[in-house]
Design a protein around this motif. Structure first.
Motif, PDB file in Angstrom:
ATOM      1  N   LYS A 125      27.015  37.882  38.355  1.00 53.47           N
ATOM      2  CA  LYS A 125      27.372  38.573  37.121  1.00 53.47           C
ATOM      3  C   LYS A 125      28.727  39.275  37.225  1.00 53.47           C
ATOM      4  O   LYS A 125      29.296  39.685  36.213  1.00 53.47           O
ATOM      5  CB  LYS A 125      26.295  39.595  36.760  1.00 53.47           C
ATOM      6  N   THR A 126      29.227  39.423  38.441  1.00 52.02           N
ATOM      7  CA  THR A 126      30.511  40.089  38.648  1.00 52.02           C
ATOM      8  C   THR A 126      31.650  39.163  38.219  1.00 52.02           C
ATOM      9  O   THR A 126      31.743  38.025  38.680  1.00 52.02           O
ATOM     10  CB  THR A 126      30.701  40.450  40.137  1.00 52.02           C
ATOM     11  N   TYR A 127      32.505  39.653  37.338  1.00 51.84           N
ATOM     12  CA  TYR A 127      33.683  38.870  36.968  1.00 51.84           C
ATOM     13  C   TYR A 127      34.675  38.878  38.126  1.00 51.84           C
ATOM     14  O   TYR A 127      34.947  39.921  38.726  1.00 51.84           O
ATOM     15  CB  TYR A 127      34.353  39.441  35.726  1.00 51.84           C
ATOM     16  N   VAL A 128      35.180  37.704  38.450  1.00 53.83           N
ATOM     17  CA  VAL A 128      36.266  37.569  39.418  1.00 53.83           C
ATOM     18  C   VAL A 128      37.441  36.975  38.653  1.00 53.83           C
ATOM     19  O   VAL A 128      37.438  35.791  38.304  1.00 53.83           O
ATOM     20  CB  VAL A 128      35.867  36.674  40.602  1.00 53.83           C
ATOM     21  N   ILE A 129      38.417  37.811  38.337  1.00 54.27           N
ATOM     22  CA  ILE A 129      39.583  37.401  37.562  1.00 54.27           C
ATOM     23  C   ILE A 129      40.673  36.995  38.555  1.00 54.27           C
ATOM     24  O   ILE A 129      41.188  37.834  39.290  1.00 54.27           O
ATOM     25  CB  ILE A 129      40.084  38.550  36.655  1.00 54.27           C
ATOM     26  N   SER A 130      41.005  35.701  38.589  1.00 58.21           N
ATOM     27  CA  SER A 130      41.920  35.190  39.614  1.00 58.21           C
ATOM     28  C   SER A 130      43.318  35.002  39.040  1.00 58.21           C
ATOM     29  O   SER A 130      43.605  34.017  38.352  1.00 58.21           O
ATOM     30  CB  SER A 130      41.386  33.873  40.184  1.00 58.21           C
ATOM     31  N   ASN A 131      44.174  35.937  39.354  1.00 56.66           N
ATOM     32  CA  ASN A 131      45.565  35.923  38.929  1.00 56.66           C
ATOM     33  C   ASN A 131      46.444  35.276  39.986  1.00 56.66           C
ATOM     34  O   ASN A 131      45.986  34.872  41.049  1.00 56.66           O
ATOM     35  CB  ASN A 131      46.045  37.351  38.662  1.00 56.66           C
ATOM     36  N   GLY A 132      47.731  35.224  39.712  1.00 52.71           N
ATOM     37  CA  GLY A 132      48.697  34.754  40.690  1.00 52.71           C
ATOM     38  C   GLY A 132      49.059  33.290  40.519  1.00 52.71           C
ATOM     39  O   GLY A 132      48.402  32.536  39.795  1.00 52.71           O
ATOM     40  N   PHE A 133      50.110  32.890  41.205  1.00 52.22           N
ATOM     41  CA  PHE A 133      50.588  31.512  41.201  1.00 52.22           C
ATOM     42  C   PHE A 133      49.703  30.707  42.148  1.00 52.22           C
ATOM     43  O   PHE A 133      49.584  31.034  43.330  1.00 52.22           O
ATOM     44  CB  PHE A 133      52.051  31.492  41.658  1.00 52.22           C
ATOM     45  N   LYS A 134      49.091  29.644  41.650  1.00 53.28           N
ATOM     46  CA  LYS A 134      48.033  28.974  42.407  1.00 53.28           C
ATOM     47  C   LYS A 134      48.475  27.611  42.924  1.00 53.28           C
ATOM     48  O   LYS A 134      48.855  26.749  42.165  1.00 53.28           O
ATOM     49  CB  LYS A 134      46.784  28.826  41.536  1.00 53.28           C
ATOM     50  N   ARG A 135      48.349  27.452  44.215  1.00 50.40           N
ATOM     51  CA  ARG A 135      48.542  26.158  44.862  1.00 50.40           C
ATOM     52  C   ARG A 135      47.452  25.977  45.918  1.00 50.40           C
ATOM     53  O   ARG A 135      46.722  26.898  46.257  1.00 50.40           O
ATOM     54  CB  ARG A 135      49.938  26.070  45.491  1.00 50.40           C
TER      55      ARG A 135
END
Length: 465
Positions: A125-135
């Motif tokens: 139920k915990t939101y994990v908001i994944s920011n950043g430049f992704k590779r």
């Protein structure tokens, strides 16, 4: 005559303050006997006062709850902790006591999320908001988390390729957010943030890559500006532009239901610090509601990602003045037993100021000084306080030790300083103390890490096998 250091403080500020007071002529911080800390552990030392993390989280949640009730706002509020401010487990443990969510910014952050999930501190139920430049590795780790059932992981799309990269590794459908590349203040060296997608390009991006893509669902629009949440024309103008994008997107994207306004609450950096948090929250909620009513779309759920605000005011550092050097007719250098470059790197890198106060000798007369660190680098110094453009401290006396505290240092300093690694001029990292309260409200202390030893540094350098 009013010539004592306590007189200077009383003439300059309202004192005592909520977290600062004098007890037996010595400074206390959140009722922590700082001289006792010095006597028990020596200096230099760093400390983390864990209860302040929960205090600040609940202050913010209270402000949003009050504003939502006042304005009859129909969306929900979710508090996320921005882990890059401090990744330490003791910080996450304390923060996660308060029904919050997590914002990540790189691949290894996901490993921390999985560790905390295995311990039951984080759930599906915990939101994990994944920011950043992704590779590569970051994409792989996000995909692993989602494929293992964490559907509340929302990768925030930062560029035009990320949807394809994520789709190749994520099984089935997944939710996404889009980050707005905000325009910076005129004084910045560049016009637009390198992060996210430009205002004018978001709707075309949605139509081209998201609208007919059966694998992804747009849930969140992400908005953040580098200068933080400030009551000025620039902030309100950028928020208005963000809301224009949100309402335009909402009209063609029914699944969009959340607005992430990022972080940016300032923390106290002076005894003269003033910031009306409650007003700012109230006005943000009000502006979002009014704009959505005007455009006839439902209000979004609101997310924030407070990092420095969460953990900054929990930290402190204490040094001893070792010696005073009179370098000319006007400049006296008080030399501390550590380095500003290595222990408070933001003072050197971005000229940041923290609250600085002596721990003891408040009833002694004072003098104007400069503070110098132990390295042989000319930039290893601290020379002014924002409120008075100078440093005044009790007069140096080699027979009477003087201890200095720097407060609200809990965000970024360990990671930027390279905790546990090499330090400039091989000045060792100081010991670190964790301060908590037991079930009866009594303060407890625990040694988290010892001061670095020669062997630790020589091993990193390859001298010790």
């Amino acid at each position: 005559m009013n010539t004592k250091y306590i007189d200077l403080i009383n003439q300059s500020f309202y004192f005592p303050q909520d977290e600062f007071k004098l007890e037996d002529k010595n400074l206390q911080f959140h009722d922590i006997d700082l001289m006792k800390l010095v006597e028990d552990y020596g200096t230099p030392l760093k400390f983390t006062y864990l209860p302040q993390i929960s205090n600040n989280i609940n202050r913010a949640k209270g402000w949003f709850a009050k504003a939502i009730k006042k304005h009859k706002y129909k969306g929900k509020y979710s508090y996320c902790y921005c882990t890059k401010s401090s990744h330490f487990k003791h910080v996450l443990n304390e923060a996660l006591k308060n029904d919050i969510h997590i914002e990540t910014s790189s691949a290894f952050d996901i490993d921390i999320v999985e560790k905390m999930k295995a311990e039951g501190k984080i759930t599906d139920k915990t939101y994990v908001i994944s920011n950043g430049f992704k590779r590569e590795q970051y994409v792989t780790n996000i995909a692993r988390l989602i494929n293992n059932g964490h559907k509340n992981c929302i990768p925030i799309i930062d560029n035009y390729e990320e949807i394809d990269l994520l789709s190749q590794e994520i099984n089935g459908k997944f939710n996404i957010g889009i980050r707005i590349a905000s325009e910076e203040e005129p004084k910045f060296e560049f016009y637009t943030s390198r992060l996210g997608i430009g205002y004018k390009n978001i709707l075309p991006f949605y139509r081209n890559q998201v609208k007919d893509n059966k694998k992804v669902k747009l849930k969140m629009l992400h908005f953040f500006i580098n200068t933080g949440i400030r009551d000025n024309a620039y902030y309100w103008n950028e928020l208005s532009k963000c809301l224009k994008v949100y309402t335009s997107l909402k009209q063609i994207c029914p699944s969009l239901d959340s607005l992430n306004i990022g972080g940016g609450f300032p923390i106290k950096n002076s005894l003269a610090f003033e910031y009306d948090y409650e007003y700012m929250v109230d006005e943000i909620v009000n502006q979002i509601k009014l704009f959505c009513e005007q455009e006839e779309v439902p209000v979004p759920n609101i997310f924030t990602e407070f990092g420095s605000f969460t953990v900054g005011e929990s930290g402190g550092a204490i040094y001893e003045v070792l010696y005073q050097k009179q370098q000319n007719d006007r400049e006296k250098w008080n030399m501390i037993n550590s380095s500003f470059i290595t222990t408070l790197p933001d003072t050197w890198a971005i000229n940041k100021r923290f609250i600085m106060l002596p721990i003891n000798r408040w009833n002694d007369s004072y003098e104007r000084v400069l503070l110098g660190g132990l390295t042989c680098d000319s930039d290893d110094y601290y020379n002014s306080e924002q409120h008075m453009n100078a440093i005044y401290l009790p007069k140096y006396n080699k027979e009477k030790p003087l201890y200095l505290g720097f407060f609200n240092t809990g965000a970024y300093q360990e990671t930027i300083g390279g905790f546990g690694g090499l330090q400039h001029c091989l000045i060792p990292s100081p010991k670190h103390i964790l301060i908590d309260k037991d079930e009866n409200g009594k303060l407890t202390t625990e040694l988290f890490s010892e001061q670095q030893k020669s062997e630790d540094l020589l091993k990193i350098l390859g001298y010790n096998e």
